[in-house]
Design a protein around this motif. Structure first.
Motif, PDB file in Angstrom:
ATOM      1  N   MET A  66       0.821  -1.220   0.000  1.00 27.95           N
ATOM      2  CA  MET A  66       0.000   0.000   0.000  1.00 27.95           C
ATOM      3  C   MET A  66       0.852   1.265   0.000  1.00 27.95           C
ATOM      4  SD  MET A  66      -3.129  -0.972  -0.157  1.00 27.95           S
ATOM      5  CE  MET A  66      -4.051   0.460   0.346  1.00 27.95           C
ATOM      6  N   ASN A  67       2.180   1.098  -0.080  1.00 25.11           N
ATOM      7  CA  ASN A  67       3.103   2.225  -0.082  1.00 25.11           C
ATOM      8  C   ASN A  67       2.936   3.089   1.176  1.00 25.11           C
ATOM      9  OD1 ASN A  67       5.274   3.599  -1.179  1.00 25.11           O
ATOM     10  ND2 ASN A  67       3.961   5.060  -2.249  1.00 25.11           N
ATOM     11  N   ILE A  68       2.782   2.420   2.320  1.00 26.92           N
ATOM     12  CA  ILE A  68       2.648   3.105   3.602  1.00 26.92           C
ATOM     13  C   ILE A  68       3.894   2.811   4.420  1.00 26.92           C
ATOM     14  CG2 ILE A  68       1.330   3.238   5.757  1.00 26.92           C
ATOM     15  CD1 ILE A  68      -1.128   2.328   4.142  1.00 26.92           C
ATOM     16  N   GLN A  69       4.528   3.864   4.914  1.00 29.95           N
ATOM     17  CA  GLN A  69       5.696   3.699   5.770  1.00 29.95           C
ATOM     18  C   GLN A  69       5.273   3.798   7.229  1.00 29.95           C
ATOM     19  OE1 GLN A  69       8.457   6.691   4.438  1.00 29.95           O
ATOM     20  NE2 GLN A  69       9.301   5.324   2.896  1.00 29.95           N
ATOM     21  N   ARG A  70       6.016   3.090   8.083  1.00 28.17           N
ATOM     22  CA  ARG A  70       5.729   3.112   9.513  1.00 28.17           C
ATOM     23  C   ARG A  70       5.637   4.554  10.018  1.00 28.17           C
ATOM     24  NH1 ARG A  70      10.981  -0.014  11.478  1.00 28.17           N
ATOM     25  NH2 ARG A  70      10.445  -1.120   9.592  1.00 28.17           N
ATOM     26  N   GLN A  71       4.666   4.758  10.920  1.00 23.83           N
ATOM     27  CA  GLN A  71       4.437   6.098  11.444  1.00 23.83           C
ATOM     28  C   GLN A  71       3.528   6.056  12.664  1.00 23.83           C
ATOM     29  OE1 GLN A  71       1.630   8.470   8.976  1.00 23.83           O
ATOM     30  NE2 GLN A  71       1.692   6.664   7.634  1.00 23.83           N
ATOM     31  N   TRP A  72       3.544   7.132  13.433  1.00 19.84           N
ATOM     32  CA  TRP A  72       2.575   7.308  14.513  1.00 19.84           C
ATOM     33  C   TRP A  72       2.043   8.736  14.436  1.00 19.84           C
ATOM     34  CZ3 TRP A  72       3.436  11.191  17.965  1.00 19.84           C
ATOM     35  CH2 TRP A  72       4.757  11.615  18.162  1.00 19.84           C
ATOM     36  N   THR A  73       0.787   8.897  14.837  1.00 20.40           N
ATOM     37  CA  THR A  73       0.146  10.210  14.884  1.00 20.40           C
ATOM     38  C   THR A  73      -0.733  10.267  16.127  1.00 20.40           C
ATOM     39  OG1 THR A  73      -1.626   9.387  13.442  1.00 20.40           O
ATOM     40  CG2 THR A  73       0.137  10.636  12.381  1.00 20.40           C
ATOM     41  N   ARG A  74      -0.851  11.451  16.686  1.00 17.10           N
ATOM     42  CA  ARG A  74      -1.724  11.646  17.851  1.00 17.10           C
ATOM     43  C   ARG A  74      -3.037  12.246  17.388  1.00 17.10           C
ATOM     44  NH1 ARG A  74       2.970  12.713  21.839  1.00 17.10           N
ATOM     45  NH2 ARG A  74       2.801  10.815  23.083  1.00 17.10           N
ATOM     46  N   HIS A  75      -4.125  11.813  18.058  1.00 18.29           N
ATOM     47  CA  HIS A  75      -5.468  12.256  17.686  1.00 18.29           C
ATOM     48  C   HIS A  75      -6.327  12.444  18.919  1.00 18.29           C
ATOM     49  CE1 HIS A  75      -4.844  11.155  13.448  1.00 18.29           C
ATOM     50  NE2 HIS A  75      -4.157  10.144  13.944  1.00 18.29           N
ATOM     51  N   LYS A  76      -7.348  13.261  18.767  1.00 19.85           N
ATOM     52  CA  LYS A  76      -8.445  13.315  19.729  1.00 19.85           C
ATOM     53  C   LYS A  76      -9.438  12.257  19.285  1.00 19.85           C
ATOM     54  CE  LYS A  76      -7.339  16.845  22.308  1.00 19.85           C
ATOM     55  NZ  LYS A  76      -6.944  16.655  23.682  1.00 19.85           N
ATOM     56  N   ALA A  77     -10.044  11.568  20.230  1.00 15.07           N
ATOM     57  CA  ALA A  77     -11.024  10.532  19.934  1.00 15.07           C
ATOM     58  C   ALA A  77     -12.230  10.720  20.842  1.00 15.07           C
ATOM     59  CB  ALA A  77     -10.407   9.154  20.156  1.00 15.07           C
ATOM     60  N   THR A  78     -13.332  10.111  20.461  1.00 13.50           N
ATOM     61  CA  THR A  78     -14.501  10.069  21.329  1.00 13.50           C
ATOM     62  C   THR A  78     -14.659   8.642  21.826  1.00 13.50           C
ATOM     63  OG1 THR A  78     -15.979   9.707  19.449  1.00 13.50           O
ATOM     64  CG2 THR A  78     -15.676  11.982  20.178  1.00 13.50           C
TER      65      THR A  78
END
Length: 129
Positions: A66-78
């Motif tokens: 899928m041409n996705i490289q390892r990563q992390w992101t922060r998010h607000k969630a409900t």
């Protein structure tokens, strides 16, 4: 810091479980997105407020197909007793509680829909670089 090929933030901090929602959702969850992604995934539920909003880290390993490289992101969630949702322009994921230590995640992007069976893990295992 990486855990089994999935990067995580070095300032990882998970609030102690002192409320029912934090006990249900707080901590680290590990799974694999199915299908062509076949991609390792970690969800960190770092903090939950009384109004049902949460601070989470969404992390994935590489997915060459899928041409996705390892990563992390922060998010607000409900969050509620039964589900946790992350919604944004680049990410839409819902996790459904399946008992105390299991979740089913559903990832949606356009017509692409993926699922992941997630298990709670000891967060101490995630803090070793």
């Amino acid at each position: 810091m990486t855990v089994d090929g999935v990067p995580l933030p070095v300032d990882l901090s998970i609030t102690p479980a002192d409320t029912p929602l934090q006990r249900q959702w707080g901590g680290a969850w590990v799974g694999v997105w199915d299908g062509v992604l076949n991609q390792k995934h970690i969800l960190l539920v770092e903090a939950i407020t009384d109004d049902g909003s949460a601070q989470v880290t969404y992390a994935v390993g590489d997915s060459p197909f899928m041409n996705i490289q390892r990563q992390w992101t922060r998010h607000k969630a409900t969050v509620s007793e039964q589900d946790l949702s992350i919604s944004g322009p680049d990410l839409s994921v819902t996790y459904e509680a399946k008992g105390k230590d299991a979740l089913v995640g559903t990832y949606v992007r356009g017509s692409d829909r993926r699922r992941a069976n997630m298990m709670r893990v000891d967060q101490g295992a995630l803090t070793t670089p």
